[in-house]
Structure formats: C-alpha cells, structure tokens
Write a protein that holds these residues in place. Structure first.
Motif, short mmCIF file in Angstrom:
data_model
loop_
_atom_site.label_atom_id
_atom_site.label_comp_id
_atom_site.label_asym_id
_atom_site.label_seq_id
_atom_site.Cartn_x
_atom_site.Cartn_y
_atom_site.Cartn_z
N MET A 1 0.84 -1.20 0.00
CA MET A 1 0.00 0.00 0.00
C MET A 1 0.88 1.25 0.00
SD MET A 1 -2.97 1.12 2.74
CE MET A 1 -1.83 1.59 4.05
N PRO A 2 0.66 2.19 -0.92
CA PRO A 2 1.47 3.41 -0.96
C PRO A 2 1.13 4.34 0.20
CG PRO A 2 -0.31 3.57 -2.54
CD PRO A 2 -0.36 2.17 -1.99
N LYS A 3 2.07 5.20 0.55
CA LYS A 3 1.83 6.18 1.60
C LYS A 3 0.87 7.27 1.12
CE LYS A 3 4.84 4.49 4.58
NZ LYS A 3 4.40 3.84 5.83
N ILE A 4 0.99 7.65 -0.17
CA ILE A 4 0.22 8.78 -0.71
C ILE A 4 -0.49 8.37 -1.99
CG2 ILE A 4 0.35 11.13 -1.63
CD1 ILE A 4 2.92 11.48 0.05
N SER A 5 -1.78 8.70 -2.07
CA SER A 5 -2.54 8.53 -3.31
C SER A 5 -2.82 9.92 -3.90
CB SER A 5 -3.87 7.83 -3.05
OG SER A 5 -3.68 6.49 -2.66
N VAL A 6 -2.50 10.08 -5.16
CA VAL A 6 -2.77 11.33 -5.87
C VAL A 6 -3.87 11.06 -6.89
CG1 VAL A 6 -1.83 13.16 -7.33
CG2 VAL A 6 -0.36 12.02 -5.63
N VAL A 7 -4.95 11.83 -6.80
CA VAL A 7 -6.06 11.70 -7.75
C VAL A 7 -6.03 12.89 -8.69
CG1 VAL A 7 -8.57 11.67 -8.04
CG2 VAL A 7 -7.50 10.36 -6.17
N MET A 8 -5.98 12.60 -10.00
CA MET A 8 -5.90 13.65 -11.01
C MET A 8 -7.00 13.44 -12.07
SD MET A 8 -2.85 14.47 -13.76
CE MET A 8 -1.66 15.07 -12.59
N PRO A 9 -8.03 14.30 -12.09
CA PRO A 9 -8.99 14.26 -13.19
C PRO A 9 -8.38 14.91 -14.42
CG PRO A 9 -9.56 16.04 -11.69
CD PRO A 9 -8.37 15.33 -11.09
N VAL A 10 -8.65 14.36 -15.59
CA VAL A 10 -8.03 14.85 -16.81
C VAL A 10 -9.09 15.04 -17.88
CG1 VAL A 10 -6.34 14.38 -18.63
CG2 VAL A 10 -5.87 13.64 -16.27
N TYR A 11 -9.13 16.25 -18.45
CA TYR A 11 -10.02 16.49 -19.58
C TYR A 11 -9.35 17.44 -20.57
CZ TYR A 11 -13.98 17.86 -22.45
OH TYR A 11 -14.81 18.10 -23.52
N ASN A 12 -9.01 16.93 -21.75
CA ASN A 12 -8.39 17.74 -22.81
C ASN A 12 -7.24 18.59 -22.28
OD1 ASN A 12 -10.19 16.61 -24.57
ND2 ASN A 12 -11.47 18.43 -24.78
N ALA A 13 -6.31 17.93 -21.61
CA ALA A 13 -5.21 18.63 -20.95
C ALA A 13 -3.86 18.37 -21.61
CB ALA A 13 -5.15 18.22 -19.48
N GLU A 14 -3.86 17.97 -22.87
CA GLU A 14 -2.62 17.56 -23.53
C GLU A 14 -1.55 18.65 -23.50
OE1 GLU A 14 -3.56 16.63 -27.58
OE2 GLU A 14 -3.98 18.71 -28.13
N ARG A 15 -1.97 19.90 -23.47
CA ARG A 15 -1.01 21.02 -23.54
C ARG A 15 -0.05 21.03 -22.36
NH1 ARG A 15 -3.00 27.34 -23.88
NH2 ARG A 15 -0.94 28.32 -24.12
N PHE A 16 -0.54 20.68 -21.17
CA PHE A 16 0.27 20.76 -19.96
C PHE A 16 0.42 19.44 -19.22
CE2 PHE A 16 -1.93 24.93 -20.36
CZ PHE A 16 -0.83 25.71 -20.62
N LEU A 17 -0.20 18.40 -19.72
CA LEU A 17 -0.32 17.15 -18.96
C LEU A 17 1.01 16.50 -18.63
CD1 LEU A 17 -2.26 15.18 -17.68
CD2 LEU A 17 -2.56 14.07 -19.91
N ASN A 18 1.94 16.45 -19.58
CA ASN A 18 3.24 15.83 -19.31
C ASN A 18 3.95 16.50 -18.15
OD1 ASN A 18 4.02 13.70 -21.52
ND2 ASN A 18 3.03 15.36 -22.65
N GLU A 19 3.95 17.81 -18.15
CA GLU A 19 4.65 18.55 -17.10
C GLU A 19 3.98 18.34 -15.75
OE1 GLU A 19 6.38 23.09 -16.51
OE2 GLU A 19 4.58 22.77 -17.72
N SER A 20 2.66 18.29 -15.76
CA SER A 20 1.91 18.11 -14.52
C SER A 20 2.18 16.72 -13.91
CB SER A 20 0.41 18.29 -14.78
OG SER A 20 -0.33 18.16 -13.60
N ILE A 21 2.12 15.69 -14.74
CA ILE A 21 2.38 14.33 -14.24
C ILE A 21 3.82 14.19 -13.77
CG2 ILE A 21 2.53 11.91 -14.93
CD1 ILE A 21 0.11 12.34 -16.69
N ASP A 22 4.74 14.77 -14.52
CA ASP A 22 6.15 14.72 -14.10
C ASP A 22 6.35 15.33 -12.72
OD1 ASP A 22 7.19 13.38 -16.28
OD2 ASP A 22 7.67 15.21 -17.40
N SER A 23 5.61 16.38 -12.42
CA SER A 23 5.77 17.03 -11.11
C SER A 23 5.33 16.12 -9.97
CB SER A 23 4.99 18.35 -11.07
OG SER A 23 3.61 18.16 -10.88
N ILE A 24 4.48 15.14 -10.26
CA ILE A 24 4.08 14.16 -9.24
C ILE A 24 5.07 13.00 -9.21
CG2 ILE A 24 2.30 12.49 -8.58
CD1 ILE A 24 1.49 15.38 -8.07
N LEU A 25 5.37 12.45 -10.36
CA LEU A 25 6.24 11.27 -10.39
C LEU A 25 7.68 11.59 -9.99
CD1 LEU A 25 4.97 9.49 -13.64
CD2 LEU A 25 4.25 9.16 -11.26
#
Length: 375
Positions: A1-25
């Motif tokens: 079981m992970p310590k932290i769960s991150v929930v991210m809703p996504v809708y037509n976010a291709e413009r910034f999505l890579n950068e946003s996910i990278d900031s979590i991972l």
C-alpha cells in the motif's frame, strides 16, 4: 500500500499534462500512486496517460465518458489505497519537495489536513503573480504555525481557498467525512470543502509556496459559459451544509452576504447570450427571500443588488440600473431628499408593464437607484 494517493482528473489537458504528471512522479518522496481519471477527453490526453502507465507502475489510468471534474474526482476517490490523499489538477505543477515536507508533519501532528500557498502563472502573458485568495494571508496571520480548526478563524473562515489542490489530506479523515464533490458542476470544489472544514479538528497552515496554478483565458471558471448559472444551486447547497453541521446561526450574516456576492460575481462573468437565463434563475431565487431575515442581514450595497434583481423586469434593466448607480458612486453625486421625493412621486407605478429599458428611461432608473442609495 502506498503512503500517498494522488487523484488527477483529466479532460483535454494535452497542452500541460506531461509537465503536470512529471511534477508528481518526480517527487522526492516517491512512495505514491497516481490515479488518473480521463473524463472523456477528445484530444491526446488518454494516450499520454496510457504511456505514463506503461512506463511507471505507480500510474493507474481510468477512463469515463465526459461528465465533469466533480464526477471524475469522486470516481478517483473510490480507487484510493494510500494513507494520505492529494488532489492534483492536470495542468498545474506541484513542487518536487512537497510530499517529503508534508508527510512527516502530518504524521507528527496527527493532522486531518494541511494547507499551503500557491502562485499563479499567466500563460498568455508568460508571467507569475500572486493573489490574496491563493496566499490566504488573513488565515496565516491568525493561526501562524499552530494546529487549528474552523472555530479559531472567525469570519476569516470565508477567506479559505476552497480548491483541493492546496491541501494534503489524511485519507481516513476524508473517507469518514463522507464528503463528495458536486457532480455535473464546474464549481464542484465548494461542496467538498464546506463539508470537511466543519469536521476537521486538526489543520495546519504552512506559509510557503508549493504549487503553481496555470491561468489562461479558456479555463473553466473564466469562460463565462452556461455552467456559471449553477452557482445559485451551489451557494444554496453550501447554506444547507452550514445547517447540516449546526453552524448557520454562527455565520448567518456573513454567509448571506457572501451568497449575493458570489452569485453577482459569476453573473458579471457570464457571456451576454446566457445573461437572460441567469437573471431569470437569480430572480426566482431572490423572490423567495424577499421580506425575510435573509434580506434584513444584507449590507447596504448587497441589499441594493438584491432588490434590483427583484424589481427589474429583465437583465437589461438590471444591468442599466447597476451601471447608472456605479457611475453615480464614482462621481460622488449627492441628491437632496426633497428632489428625490418629487422624482419618486412623479414616476410612482411606472414600472408595471415595462419590459425593456434603455438610458432614455432615465427617470425610472433614478427611482430604483436613488431609493436604495439614500438608505
């Protein structure tokens, strides 16, 4: 079981999505899972999510038909397995040290949730800026570095940023609270926040920036589309949450004034083609509150707006009266009582049957405007 769960809703976010996910991972605290809920995107968002999932086992991807951010967040909450919850937007950036800072503090102080500051990035003008709403300085000045709850804030409770991405939650607390996001609404954050704030016993404000929020003209809350009309139902449901948690009497005056301010702000943002529908719904709602405790608790300016809605025959009249009175205030024009009384007497009853107004209906506008300005 992970310590932290991150929930991210996504809708037509291709413009910034890579950068946003990278900031979590790329968080320095990496014992986490990223739960991505694609809300029926029509761009390449889902493909981007699937690539991340293939490359990193911490990423879990779910796909829904388009229903809205509240629906996607609620679906994501059902997938949480971690001890702590973070709710991320798909176009923003979380600083890489955030979880490493948040987790030990929450453990040490047994927090229900932690709150932090955000800065804004204006995409079109390529600049960073701060706002009081994101800084929450009035709250910081009260609580400093002490653990607190809503009772410590007084009326500053209404200065809280309701957005979920500036908070780090104990998952057990959220699960037990039963709080959900409002579904099929662009203002879904409000319901979640006002349900948990009265249940939280241990909150900590961290007076530091950990988040960059992207601001651009086509964002959901600035688009001024038909969805803005839902603010009326949203605010009424917020009042019901105050009642549910036994807090209405403690905040009644502040809450009633905020209702008119919140609704007016959204009305002022809506596109012209939706104004008439918004006005009709606003008028129906306000007419139920005429001559009640609600009206009596409004301050002078908001009572004027409230009565202007009720007395105006359509949105054009409402806008004309507001515009006229705004210009009078800016010009600091004073009107003698006798002159006012003569005007009121001369145009008494003129309102009946009038459907449209322009500035040539000058005398009528004065009647309504001056009546409330002199109080």
């Amino acid at each position: 079981m992970p310590k932290i769960s991150v929930v991210m809703p996504v809708y037509n976010a291709e413009r910034f999505l890579n950068e946003s996910i990278d900031s979590i991972l790329n968080q320095t605290f990496d014992d986490l899972e990223l739960i991505c809920v694609d809300d029926g995107s029509t761009d390449s968002s889902l493909e981007i999510l699937q690539k991340f999932s293939n490359d990193d086992k911490r990423v879990r991807v779910f796909s829904l038909n388009h229903q809205g951010g509240g629906n996607a967040r609620n679906y994501g909450l059902k997938q949480v397995t971690g001890e702590y919850l973070y709710l991320m937007d798909a176009d923003d950036i979380l600083y890489s040290n955030a979880f490493e800072d948040f987790y030990p503090v929450c453990e040490e102080k047994d927090l229900d949730f932690l709150v932090f500051k955000a800065t804004n990035y204006g995409v079109e003008k390529d600049h960073y800026f701060e706002t009081g709403y994101q800084n929450m300085s009035s709250i910081s000045n009260i609580v400093k570095d002490n653990v607190f709850d809503y009772k410590d804030l007084g009326d500053a409770l209404f200065d809280f940023n309701v957005s979920p991405w500036c908070k780090f939650y104990n998952w057990e607390f959220i699960k037990n609270s039963g709080a959900q996001f409002r579904e099929n609404s662009k203002f879904h954050d409000n319901q979640f926040f006002w349900d948990i704030i009265f249940q939280a016993k241990r909150i900590l404000f961290v007076d530091e920036f950990y988040y960059t929020r992207k601001r651009y003209s086509e964002s959901l809350t600035s688009s001024g589309d038909k969805g803005h009309i839902d603010i009326i139902g949203v605010v009424n449901d917020i009042i019901k949450l105050f009642i549910k948690h036994g807090q209405l009497d403690n905040y009644k005056s502040k809450l009633y004034n905020y209702k008119i301010r919140w609704i007016t702000d959204r009305y002022n943002q809506i596109q012209e083609k939706y104004k008439e529908l918004f006005f009709i719904e606003m008028k129906k709602d306000y007419e139920k509150l005429k001559n009640t405790e609600f009206e009596n608790m409004l301050n002078e300016d908001l009572k004027f707006i409230f009565n202007n809605v009720i007395l105006s025959s359509d949105y054009k009249e409402f806008d004309s009266i507001n515009d006229y009175c705004d210009r009078k205030k800016k010009n600091n024009i004073q009107i003698a009582d006798k002159k006012l009384e003569k005007k009121i007497s001369r145009i008494k009853g003129e309102r009946t049957g009038i459907k449209k107004i322009a500035f040539k209906s000058f005398q009528k506008i004065k009647k309504i405007c001056k009546k409330w300005l002199k109080k």
